[in-house]
Design an enzyme around this catalytic site. Sequence first.
Site, PDB file in Angstrom:
ATOM      1  N   ASP A  96       0.860  -1.173   0.000  1.00 20.30           N
ATOM      2  CA  ASP A  96       0.000   0.000   0.000  1.00 20.30           C
ATOM      3  C   ASP A  96       0.906   1.236   0.000  1.00 20.30           C
ATOM      4  OD1 ASP A  96      -2.411   1.551   0.297  1.00 20.30           O
ATOM      5  OD2 ASP A  96      -1.928   1.751   2.429  1.00 20.30           O
TER       6      ASP A  96
ATOM      7  N   ASP B 234      -0.314   5.098   0.911  1.00 21.94           N
ATOM      8  CA  ASP B 234      -0.650   6.033   1.997  1.00 21.94           C
ATOM      9  C   ASP B 234      -0.558   5.339   3.349  1.00 21.94           C
ATOM     10  OD1 ASP B 234      -1.713   8.645   0.724  1.00 21.94           O
ATOM     11  OD2 ASP B 234      -2.761   7.098  -0.400  1.00 21.94           O
TER      12      ASP B 234
ATOM     13  N   ASP C 292      -1.417  -0.861   6.135  1.00 22.80           N
ATOM     14  CA  ASP C 292      -1.603  -0.288   7.478  1.00 22.80           C
ATOM     15  C   ASP C 292      -3.063  -0.259   7.882  1.00 22.80           C
ATOM     16  OD1 ASP C 292      -2.194   1.761   5.514  1.00 22.80           O
ATOM     17  OD2 ASP C 292      -2.182   3.208   7.166  1.00 22.80           O
TER      18      ASP C 292
END
Length: 270
Positions: A17, A19, A221
């Site tokens: 990922d 961001d 996250d």
Amino acid sequence: MEFANEPCHDRLTYVFDLDGVIYRGDQPQPQAKEAILGLRRQGHTVHFYTNNSSMTRKAYSRKLARMGIPTSPDDIMTSAYATALYFVENDAVGKTVYRIGGPGVTRELESVGMKLVRNGDWTDEPIDYVVVGIDRAFSYRKLARAQSAILAGATFIATNEDLTYPTENGGVVPGNGCLVAAVRAATATEPLVIGKPECYALEKILEMTQTPRDRAYMIGDNLTTDIAVGNKAGVHIVLVLGGITSRDEAERATGNQKPERIINTLGELL
């Protein structure tokens, strides 16, 4: 199973990922550059997959390069590009789309030949699809236009439903899920969701890299998107702290949101 130090002939594919994992806003996350370059030196394949549809793959490539992580646009998947692929694979190229979104949505859809209705236009022309991506210029007029098209029969597609995105200062800003919720409320219609936690785009990455599921790792996250899609797709899952999920939240997670491994920084992958 070991997460690193594999021999080069035994290639793994790591899907990161962006961001909250590689960066927060314009601030690189700790050891992100070192981890990515290290995995590449070991002979592994590295791809990036973001739900954030605000930019094109080329723009994300330039952003990563500025952080010392040179990456081809072909190694980047966005929810906007995945939406474009969905149209191609479902023989919808050339159909009329009203889109809410930024340059990422606009350019990726245009690149595959979709016919876009401009936001300033309000005609009686039939609209086949309404695509909702993150749009920092979202307005009542855009909501009303999307409502009109969907109630008239257009298919409602959401690039993703992330409620928040992390920022440099440790805070968050509203994500595309907030816009999707407005359109859902205005139309009483559930969207077809393309991005995480749905498996479509991740499976495209596995297909393009010819990676068996047991040789793939999803690193994220966000429990509800990154970790959930990894579990649903049957790949290995690593949750990195420092984004939007705390260790306590990660350790208490269950079902599809339970990570296989929790790390403090990406450097632990090496």
